[in-house]
Design a protein around this motif. Structure first.
Motif, PDB file in Angstrom:
ATOM      1  N   LEU A  69       0.836  -1.200   0.000  1.00 47.62           N
ATOM      2  CA  LEU A  69       0.000   0.000   0.000  1.00 47.62           C
ATOM      3  C   LEU A  69       0.874   1.254   0.000  1.00 47.62           C
ATOM      4  O   LEU A  69       0.611   2.210  -0.734  1.00 47.62           O
ATOM      5  CB  LEU A  69      -0.928  -0.008   1.220  1.00 47.62           C
ATOM      6  CG  LEU A  69      -2.000   1.075   1.261  1.00 47.62           C
ATOM      7  CD1 LEU A  69      -2.972   0.933   0.095  1.00 47.62           C
ATOM      8  CD2 LEU A  69      -2.759   1.037   2.575  1.00 47.62           C
ATOM      9  N   ARG A  70       1.931   1.227   0.821  1.00 47.44           N
ATOM     10  CA  ARG A  70       2.863   2.355   0.835  1.00 47.44           C
ATOM     11  C   ARG A  70       3.592   2.479  -0.510  1.00 47.44           C
ATOM     12  O   ARG A  70       3.791   3.567  -1.016  1.00 47.44           O
ATOM     13  CB  ARG A  70       3.923   2.165   1.921  1.00 47.44           C
ATOM     14  CG  ARG A  70       3.389   2.111   3.333  1.00 47.44           C
ATOM     15  CD  ARG A  70       3.061   3.482   3.834  1.00 47.44           C
ATOM     16  NE  ARG A  70       2.959   3.509   5.293  1.00 47.44           N
ATOM     17  CZ  ARG A  70       2.271   4.420   5.946  1.00 47.44           C
ATOM     18  NH1 ARG A  70       1.626   5.364   5.299  1.00 47.44           N
ATOM     19  NH2 ARG A  70       2.226   4.404   7.259  1.00 47.44           N
ATOM     20  N   MET A  71       3.994   1.332  -1.050  1.00 47.41           N
ATOM     21  CA  MET A  71       4.784   1.358  -2.281  1.00 47.41           C
ATOM     22  C   MET A  71       3.956   1.833  -3.476  1.00 47.41           C
ATOM     23  O   MET A  71       4.496   2.364  -4.436  1.00 47.41           O
ATOM     24  CB  MET A  71       5.372  -0.031  -2.576  1.00 47.41           C
ATOM     25  CG  MET A  71       6.489  -0.446  -1.648  1.00 47.41           C
ATOM     26  SD  MET A  71       7.825   0.751  -1.549  1.00 47.41           S
ATOM     27  CE  MET A  71       8.450   0.702  -3.213  1.00 47.41           C
ATOM     28  N   THR A  72       2.643   1.585  -3.427  1.00 49.87           N
ATOM     29  CA  THR A  72       1.783   2.022  -4.532  1.00 49.87           C
ATOM     30  C   THR A  72       1.178   3.402  -4.241  1.00 49.87           C
ATOM     31  O   THR A  72       0.217   3.797  -4.892  1.00 49.87           O
ATOM     32  CB  THR A  72       0.645   1.014  -4.788  1.00 49.87           C
ATOM     33  OG1 THR A  72      -0.075   0.824  -3.567  1.00 49.87           O
ATOM     34  CG2 THR A  72       1.179  -0.310  -5.275  1.00 49.87           C
ATOM     35  N   ARG A  73       1.732   4.076  -3.234  1.00 56.67           N
ATOM     36  CA  ARG A  73       1.286   5.427  -2.861  1.00 56.67           C
ATOM     37  C   ARG A  73      -0.198   5.470  -2.517  1.00 56.67           C
ATOM     38  O   ARG A  73      -0.930   6.363  -2.971  1.00 56.67           O
ATOM     39  CB  ARG A  73       1.594   6.412  -3.977  1.00 56.67           C
ATOM     40  CG  ARG A  73       3.069   6.538  -4.246  1.00 56.67           C
ATOM     41  CD  ARG A  73       3.316   7.500  -5.352  1.00 56.67           C
ATOM     42  NE  ARG A  73       4.747   7.775  -5.455  1.00 56.67           N
ATOM     43  CZ  ARG A  73       5.257   8.763  -6.151  1.00 56.67           C
ATOM     44  NH1 ARG A  73       4.467   9.586  -6.780  1.00 56.67           N
ATOM     45  NH2 ARG A  73       6.540   8.938  -6.209  1.00 56.67           N
ATOM     46  N   GLY A  74      -0.637   4.443  -1.818  1.00 52.18           N
ATOM     47  CA  GLY A  74      -1.997   4.463  -1.299  1.00 52.18           C
ATOM     48  C   GLY A  74      -3.050   3.913  -2.238  1.00 52.18           C
ATOM     49  O   GLY A  74      -4.243   4.024  -1.944  1.00 52.18           O
ATOM     50  N   ASP A  75      -2.652   3.303  -3.346  1.00 45.24           N
ATOM     51  CA  ASP A  75      -3.623   2.711  -4.264  1.00 45.24           C
ATOM     52  C   ASP A  75      -4.014   1.324  -3.716  1.00 45.24           C
ATOM     53  O   ASP A  75      -3.357   0.316  -3.971  1.00 45.24           O
ATOM     54  CB  ASP A  75      -3.003   2.578  -5.662  1.00 45.24           C
ATOM     55  CG  ASP A  75      -4.001   2.089  -6.701  1.00 45.24           C
ATOM     56  OD1 ASP A  75      -4.989   1.442  -6.315  1.00 45.24           O
ATOM     57  OD2 ASP A  75      -3.790   2.368  -7.900  1.00 45.24           O
ATOM     58  N   ALA A 117      -2.579  -2.343  -4.641  1.00 46.58           N
ATOM     59  CA  ALA A 117      -1.808  -2.995  -3.574  1.00 46.58           C
ATOM     60  C   ALA A 117      -2.361  -4.387  -3.282  1.00 46.58           C
ATOM     61  O   ALA A 117      -1.598  -5.347  -3.145  1.00 46.58           O
ATOM     62  CB  ALA A 117      -1.843  -2.140  -2.312  1.00 46.58           C
ATOM     63  N   ASP A 118      -3.690  -4.505  -3.221  1.00 51.42           N
ATOM     64  CA  ASP A 118      -4.277  -5.820  -2.925  1.00 51.42           C
ATOM     65  C   ASP A 118      -4.109  -6.789  -4.092  1.00 51.42           C
ATOM     66  O   ASP A 118      -3.909  -7.985  -3.885  1.00 51.42           O
ATOM     67  CB  ASP A 118      -5.757  -5.673  -2.556  1.00 51.42           C
ATOM     68  CG  ASP A 118      -5.934  -5.603  -1.040  1.00 51.42           C
ATOM     69  OD1 ASP A 118      -4.910  -5.419  -0.340  1.00 51.42           O
ATOM     70  OD2 ASP A 118      -7.071  -5.729  -0.559  1.00 51.42           O
ATOM     71  N   ASP A 119      -4.185  -6.256  -5.318  1.00 50.11           N
ATOM     72  CA  ASP A 119      -3.927  -7.120  -6.486  1.00 50.11           C
ATOM     73  C   ASP A 119      -2.501  -7.656  -6.439  1.00 50.11           C
ATOM     74  O   ASP A 119      -2.261  -8.846  -6.676  1.00 50.11           O
ATOM     75  CB  ASP A 119      -4.130  -6.340  -7.794  1.00 50.11           C
ATOM     76  CG  ASP A 119      -5.600  -6.142  -8.108  1.00 50.11           C
ATOM     77  OD1 ASP A 119      -6.436  -6.771  -7.424  1.00 50.11           O
ATOM     78  OD2 ASP A 119      -5.916  -5.349  -9.019  1.00 50.11           O
ATOM     79  N   LEU A 120      -1.562  -6.752  -6.140  1.00 50.64           N
ATOM     80  CA  LEU A 120      -0.154  -7.170  -6.071  1.00 50.64           C
ATOM     81  C   LEU A 120       0.072  -8.141  -4.915  1.00 50.64           C
ATOM     82  O   LEU A 120       0.841  -9.095  -5.039  1.00 50.64           O
ATOM     83  CB  LEU A 120       0.758  -5.948  -5.918  1.00 50.64           C
ATOM     84  CG  LEU A 120       0.876  -5.040  -7.138  1.00 50.64           C
ATOM     85  CD1 LEU A 120       1.705  -3.797  -6.809  1.00 50.64           C
ATOM     86  CD2 LEU A 120       1.519  -5.776  -8.306  1.00 50.64           C
ATOM     87  N   ALA A 121      -0.627  -7.891  -3.798  1.00 54.07           N
ATOM     88  CA  ALA A 121      -0.484  -8.790  -2.645  1.00 54.07           C
ATOM     89  C   ALA A 121      -1.006 -10.182  -3.001  1.00 54.07           C
ATOM     90  O   ALA A 121      -0.379 -11.199  -2.678  1.00 54.07           O
ATOM     91  CB  ALA A 121      -1.248  -8.223  -1.451  1.00 54.07           C
TER      92      ALA A 121
END
Lengths: 108, 176
Positions: free
Chosen positions: B37-43, B47-51
């Motif tokens: 979430l931090r790395m995607t600047r709050g997106d 973030a959840d897709d990447l997780a």
């Protein structure tokens, strides 16, 4: 371990903001999306059986004794009736070899 | 009865035990999702897709986990690879690029108590992706410099420089 400084306000702030993220169904979604794979040994058995059957059929049916001798002139001026049995043999043997290679486990 | 990570991993590898893997996901979803979430600047969606992709990749590649590092460290490495992959696809969020700070975040933020949470989120956006990742891994998730360098696939010296620069920028932004 990189130990944060106790009195550093930035470290304190970063620690304070390291809050727990609720699962909220995330783990369930991940598990649901896991690829359903056949067990490795099932895949191996299927492939080995197919290779064994193909090899037996290749030995029995291919015209091993009637293969015409190849000479350089056949290759430079292709003579298809002469090359056809060779093409058949090469195709079948190639398929079996390819199947054997596919048995080698590989990384994603 | 609580199983260790090593026990759960062994069960996944031996029996493709999805229950054991679910336990691993439950244990580590929070730090991985917070980091992304931090790395995607709050997106949150990205973030959840990447997780999710991180854990699916972990399931597929678990046999490559040798147990020399902590499972969480290995998982952060997989997550960073996912960020790089997404960056290649989207041509943004790159770990290599030096992101230009967003205009609204360039001025030092007021550091009064109730605004600090928002301020930290905004201040983190000023950091380049490399600095952000280094600071988050080392200062928030407790990885050693060596572990973080391994996760980010960069030399130890570069990692230390990124942590130092990132911290200085954050302190400036937050007037700490």
């Amino acid at each position: 371990m990189n130990v944060p400084e106790e009195n550093d306000p930035l470290d304190a702030l970063l620690r304070e903001q390291n809050v727990y993220v609720n699962d909220a169904g995330f783990a369930a979604r991940v598990i649901q999306a896991l690829p359903r794979r056949r067990r490795t040994w099932v895949r191996l058995v299927i492939l080995m059986t197919a290779i064994a059957i193909s090899s037996v059929l290749a030995v029995l049916w291919l015209p091993w004794k009637n293969l015409p001798p190849l000479d350089a002139s056949d290759l430079t001026a292709p003579n298809f009736p002469m090359l056809l049995p060779w093409i058949l043999v090469i195709s079948v043997v190639g398929s079996v070899v390819w199947s054997l290679f596919s048995l080698i486990p590989k990384e994603d | 009865m609580s199983f260790s990570d090593a026990d759960l991993i062994a069960r996944v590898l031996a029996h493709e035990d999805s229950h054991a893997f679910a336990e691993l996901v439950r244990r580590y979803q929070s730090p991985v999702r917070a980091f992304l979430l931090r790395m995607t600047r709050g997106d949150a969606h990205l973030a959840d897709d990447l997780a999710q992709e991180t854990f699916l990749k972990a399931w597929r590649k678990l046999s490559t986990f040798r147990g020399t590092a902590k499972f969480s460290t290995w998982l952060f490495g997989v997550a960073c690879n996912e960020i790089r992959g997404a960056a290649r696809k989207r041509k943004e969020l790159s770990l290599e690029e030096m992101d230009a700070p967003p205009p609204e975040a360039t001025s030092p933020a007021a550091s009064t108590g109730s605004h600090l949470r928002l301020d930290l989120t905004e201040a983190l956006k000023v950091l380049s992706s490399n600095e952000r990742a280094a600071v988050l891994l080392c200062c928030q998730n407790g990885l050693s410099h060596e572990e973080a360098a391994q996760v980010l696939d960069c030399p130890l010296g570069t990692l230390k420089t990124n942590v130092l620069r990132g911290r200085e920028k954050l302190k400036r932004q937050l007037s700490l």
